[in-house]
Design a protein around this motif. Structure first.
Motif, mmCIF file in Angstrom:
data_model
loop_
_atom_site.group_PDB
_atom_site.id
_atom_site.type_symbol
_atom_site.label_atom_id
_atom_site.label_comp_id
_atom_site.label_asym_id
_atom_site.label_seq_id
_atom_site.Cartn_x
_atom_site.Cartn_y
_atom_site.Cartn_z
ATOM 1 N N TYR A 39 -13.084 -0.716 7.717
ATOM 2 C CA TYR A 39 -12.571 -1.742 8.623
ATOM 3 C C TYR A 39 -13.496 -1.901 9.829
ATOM 4 O O TYR A 39 -13.845 -3.023 10.226
ATOM 5 C CB TYR A 39 -11.165 -1.352 9.079
ATOM 6 N N GLU A 66 -5.851 -6.417 3.324
ATOM 7 C CA GLU A 66 -6.293 -5.039 3.518
ATOM 8 C C GLU A 66 -7.551 -4.688 2.719
ATOM 9 O O GLU A 66 -7.653 -3.621 2.102
ATOM 10 C CB GLU A 66 -5.158 -4.053 3.213
ATOM 11 N N TYR A 98 -10.837 3.974 4.865
ATOM 12 C CA TYR A 98 -10.373 2.620 5.175
ATOM 13 C C TYR A 98 -10.693 2.265 6.626
ATOM 14 O O TYR A 98 -11.160 1.150 6.912
ATOM 15 C CB TYR A 98 -8.871 2.503 4.935
ATOM 16 N N SER A 108 0.828 -1.205 0.000
ATOM 17 C CA SER A 108 0.000 0.000 0.000
ATOM 18 C C SER A 108 0.858 1.250 0.000
ATOM 19 O O SER A 108 2.055 1.219 0.315
ATOM 20 C CB SER A 108 -0.917 0.016 1.234
#
Length: 468
Positions: free
Chosen positions: A400, A451, A396, A164
């Protein structure tokens, strides 16, 4: 999609698993532990499956973004499937569900297990369990990248997808070099930990398995009582050091060694992470002492530090059973587990970098509220983050958190107890859960390791094709 490019590159990934199966087979032959047949069959099937596309598919065209995501997801999934073969062929306690869970946990370097008596397994399967950590810690796709010729455009494309932007933001290096830098540091930590464990008195098999696990921030041990089973304060201390090292940004560690300077470690995210670990370690230790969980002050602080580092790095090694800890202490440790280590390391979770940016963004919003005309940018050190970057990181975290809540709700609906839906004790195992719960948690482990976005991208591609 370019099916030839996908199959050829997935074949490389399977060859990595075949190599470590072969090493496990050598362990079985040398110890005569009775697992030779299952390991040989597993090795043969995996080797043939990996070699087949390399023989019958010629060098391919540069991959697209869609191809890249498919390669990443399929490489991981097939590694899980072929990785469960040694367990399934061994038999009890490995049902198909248990073999799948153990394989996914190993490759994702999660360290959760379904085995109530680890020490009853043959040495070769203990080696294979730890080896899956070693493969998955660096990453199935990164091992794949090491096999792809350096001039191939596939390597650059996959590097940018697998690693990432967070992993590459703290230091500058070309995509091709980034893969090798991460590999050098990873292997360095493994070798140092292996040698240190040998010097500390571990048997060679125990040392290599623990080194595989600690460098990958995994948690599979050769002892039922985890690190506590070695009855050595020195080994506990070494494990803390290597767990912490493995959770730091590998690029910064590389620069520190190459430049022989600690200056690269003068990083705001790293400082935030280490301060958080130190503070929670002290709080946990004091909690264990004053709650009467651990009577002596020194041991309470020691256990508090070990359990904090093990939890925040998502390693899972233990020297105490956290099921007897005060509830609020476990909640604090779980919060650290969600944050986890730094980007560019082998630890999972949200990453300390994103949490740091979250706090900086909150501070910026408070500043704007108090001083509307003040130009208040989000900075990480000397680097100013663009609004798009900040939004990406915050989304993100939100995604999550959403997946975490949804998974807990589904686990509760499947009959998992409220406490087990959040976490299993550090000395416990997942063997008593239903098969549906095991598959749910295995999927969660997969989501956390890649991820989220590659899986979401592949699912979106599948639905897009159906709509057409």
């Amino acid at each position: 999609m370019n099916l030839k490019a996908i199959s050829r590159n997935v074949g490389y990934a399977l060859l990595v698993s075949a190599l470590f199966m072969l090493l496990s087979l050598f362990v079985s032959w040398s110890t005569k532990d009775g697992a030779q047949t299952g390991l040989f069959i597993s090795f043969l099937i995996t080797l043939i499956s990996g070699v087949f596309p390399l023989i019958f598919v010629r060098g391919t065209q540069p991959i697209t973004i869609k191809d890249g995501y498919m390669i990443i997801v399929i490489s991981w999934l097939l590694s899980f499937i072929f990785g469960m073969l040694p367990y399934a062929l061994w038999g009890d306690p490995f049902t198909l569900a248990n073999a799948w869970f153990e394989s996914v946990s190993g490759f994702t370097a999660t360290g959760a297990t379904v085995i109530p008596d680890v020490e009853s397994l043959p040495p070769s399967l203990l080696f294979w369990r730890a080896a899956t950590h070693f493969i998955g810690g660096l990453g199935v796709t990164v091992f794949l990248l090491l096999l792809i010729p350096s001039a191939s455009p596939v390597r650059s494309r996959l590097t940018n997808m697998e690693l990432s932007s967070l992993s590459k933001s703290s230091y500058s290096a070309r995509s091709g070099k980034t893969v090798f830098i991460f590999t050098y540091v990873y292997l360095g930590i493994f070798v140092l930990s292996f040698v240190s464990y040998l010097i500390a008195g571990m048997q060679p098999l125990d040392a290599v398995c623990q080194a595989f696990s600690v460098s990958a921030t995994g948690g599979f041990s050769t002892k039922n009582a985890s690190i506590l089973g070695f009855h050595s304060t020195l080994i506990e201390g070494l494990t803390m050091v290597f767990m912490l090292l493995s959770s730091l940004h590998f690029g910064l560690l590389f620069l520190s060694v190459v430049n022989r300077s600690l200056k690269p470690l003068n990083n705001p995210v790293l400082k935030f992470y280490l301060i958080a670990v130190f503070c929670v370690s002290i709080i946990t230790g004091l909690s264990l002492k004053f709650s009467g969980t651990i009577p002596t002050f020194s041991r309470a602080l020691w256990c508090g530090a070990f359990q904090t580092i093990s939890t925040v790095t998502t390693t899972g090694f233990a020297i105490a059973d956290n099921s007897v800890f005060p509830m609020w202490t476990n909640i604090l440790l779980m919060a650290m587990a969600v944050m986890c280590g730094c980007a560019g390391s082998t630890s999972g979770g949200i990453k300390a970098d994103r949490v740091f940016i979250l706090f900086k963004t909150i501070g910026r919003q408070i500043g704007k509220t108090l001083h509307p005309n003040l130009v208040n940018e989000v900075k990480v050190g000397s680097r100013v983050l663009h609004e798009e970057e900040v939004t990406q990181y915050l989304l993100y975290i939100a995604f999550y958190a959403l997946m975490l809540v949804v998974s807990i709700i589904i686990a509760l609906c499947l009959g998992v107890g409220a406490e087990s839906a959040f976490s299993i004790g550090s000395m416990g195992n997942y063997g008593a859960l239903s098969n549906s719960a095991k598959f749910l948690f295995a999927f969660d482990m997969f989501l956390g390791r890649v991820e989220l976005y590659p899986i979401v991208a592949v699912v979106a591609m599948i639905f897009d094709r159906h709509r057409r």
